[in-house]
Design a protein around this motif. Structure first.
Motif, PDB file in Angstrom:
ATOM      1  N   GLU A   1      -5.589   6.565 -11.757  1.00  0.00           N
ATOM      2  CA  GLU A   1      -5.822   5.118 -11.605  1.00  0.00           C
ATOM      3  C   GLU A   1      -5.905   4.747 -10.115  1.00  0.00           C
ATOM      4  N   TRP A   2      -4.918   5.154  -9.345  1.00  0.00           N
ATOM      5  CA  TRP A   2      -4.914   4.898  -7.893  1.00  0.00           C
ATOM      6  C   TRP A   2      -4.048   5.946  -7.202  1.00  0.00           C
TER       7      TRP A   2
ATOM      8  N   LYS B   1      -4.085   7.269 -15.239  1.00  0.00           N
ATOM      9  CA  LYS B   1      -4.627   6.276 -16.186  1.00  0.00           C
ATOM     10  C   LYS B   1      -3.891   6.425 -17.508  1.00  0.00           C
TER      11      LYS B   1
END
Ligand code: LCS
Length: 396
Positions: A286-287, A318
């Motif tokens: 995700e990041w 994620k």
């Protein structure tokens, strides 16, 4: 080693600081003075040592020759006035608070900080009337807004545990000093190889030497480095009386680990510089937050304030916490364990582990999302580390 080490780089200092050939035997490695007490030649000498009229050792809780070598070494590396070694990083933090703060005083600290450093302020020191406010210290306006007339200490951890958010040490030192407060910096994540807070105006540096300085995941230890002799004198009584002292054998192990600090930090950093872009490009991530990536919110500050981005990475898979847990349960080479800064790669889930004692509300406000994973990249082969993540992601 009597020559002035200041002219050498931190890399050379990490190998030579605190090293003296033993006068009695010529031993190159430091002797371990495994003794609790030291004999006086006569009553006058004992009295003079207690009165501070004569230098010399008295009792190991108050000082020990093996411990003193480590104190000298880390003080040299940080560029401080002296070192005060403690049995753990928490021992270092609590000793500074106990020494410098009084009932009615207020501390402003980094919200994303090693969980227990915050919890001990809010839950324990508050019982003695010492107040604290934890804010996002990467936001200078938030630091200014949190100051009260009673604020006497500003405590900054950068890069922060576990978010790897950075704070501007020079700017915060100016804000603290204008207010008449002292600044304490936890330099554990960077180590003196990558960041030197005294050059940016800090008053006191502390370390959990359990991490990079020892580096071998076999010792728990801490260090306080005051910038001046006056601050050392203010902290020393608490250091002697609180009891968070260091054992000589523990000091010897850390002295041994310290010799490879620079090469460990640089190897781990080279690896992290490969793992972070791999994570950022991975479709299941995700990041990622790593000071060496352009995407890090304070990438420019990292380049200005640090000599390198280090080896701590935070990221989220994620699918949040469940997906993150699948990843952590499936790594083979990386070890699922708390702690960091060791020779081997450690991976953990801060919200349920190191930062579990913080409330969820405080965690979210500090940027510690429910799915955040923290990895401390070690000195293994980078391809092996990436391969391990690849096989674990395949099972997510
Ligand atoms: N400061 C920082 C930045 C830390 O990461 C830790 C421990 C401490 C202080 C406390 O030091 P200790 O008493 O453990 O020597 N951090 C840990 C962590 O992130 N996982 O396990 C311990």
């Amino acid at each position: 080693m009597s020559h002035d080490l200041k002219k050498y780089s931190r890399i050379t200092q990490s190998i030579h600081a605190g090293q003296h050939v033993d006068e009695a035997t010529g031993a190159v490695a430091p002797p371990i003075f495994q003794t609790s007490t030291f004999a006086f030649s006569d009553c006058r000498q004992g009295a003079d040592r207690f009165a501070g009229a004569e230098d010399g050792f008295i009792y190991t809780r108050m000082g020990n020759p093996t411990v003193a070598r480590l104190e000298e070494a880390v003080a040299t590396l940080e560029g401080g006035a002296a070192g005060l070694a403690t049995g753990s990083g928490m021992g270092a933090f609590c000793t500074v608070i106990f020494a410098l703060m009084n009932a009615g005083d207020h501390l402003v600290g980094t919200s994303s900080v090693y969980g227990p450093s915050r919890v001990v302020m809010e839950r324990d020191f508050s019982r003695f009337g010492i107040e604290s406010t934890f804010v996002d210290t990467s936001d200078l306006d938030a630091v200014r807004a949190a100051l009260r007339p009673s604020t006497t200490l500003v405590f900054v951890e950068t890069p922060a545990n576990p978010t790897v958010v950075l704070s501007d040490l020079q700017a915060i030192a100016e804000i603290a000093h204008e207010h008449g407060a002292l600044m304490l910096v936890d330099n554990t994540f960077a180590s003196p190889i990558l960041q030197r807070p005294f050059e940016l105006g800090t008053d006191i540096v502390m370390h959990s030497m359990t991490k990079f300085i020892n580096g071998h995941t076999d010792v728990v230890a801490g260090m306080i480095v005051p910038s001046t002799d006056e601050l050392r004198a203010r902290i020393k009584p608490a250091h002697s009386y609180l009891g968070a002292c260091m054992d000589p054998h523990q000091a010897w192990l850390v002295l041994r680990g310290l010799k490879t600090l620079a090469m460990r930090v640089r190897t781990a950093q080279d690896n992290a510089r490969r793992v972070a872009p791999f994570l950022e490009a991975h479709p299941k991530v995700e990041w990622v937050r790593y000071p060496g990536l352009d995407s890090h919110p304070q990438h420019e500050l990292a380049e200005r304030q640090m000599d390198g981005p280090g080896s701590l990475i935070s990221f989220e898979v994620k699918g949040g916490i469940e997906a993150g847990a699948r990843l952590l349960d499936n790594v083979e080479l990386m070890t699922l364990a708390v702690s960091l800064g060791g020779i081997e790669t450690l991976i953990q889930h801060p919200p349920s582990m190191t930062h579990a004692a913080m409330s969820r509300e405080d965690r979210l406000e500090a940027g510690i999302t429910d799915g955040l994973v923290r990895v401390s990249i070690g000195c293994e082969d980078a391809d092996d580390l990436i391969g391990d993540l690849e096989q674990a992601f395949a099972k997510v």
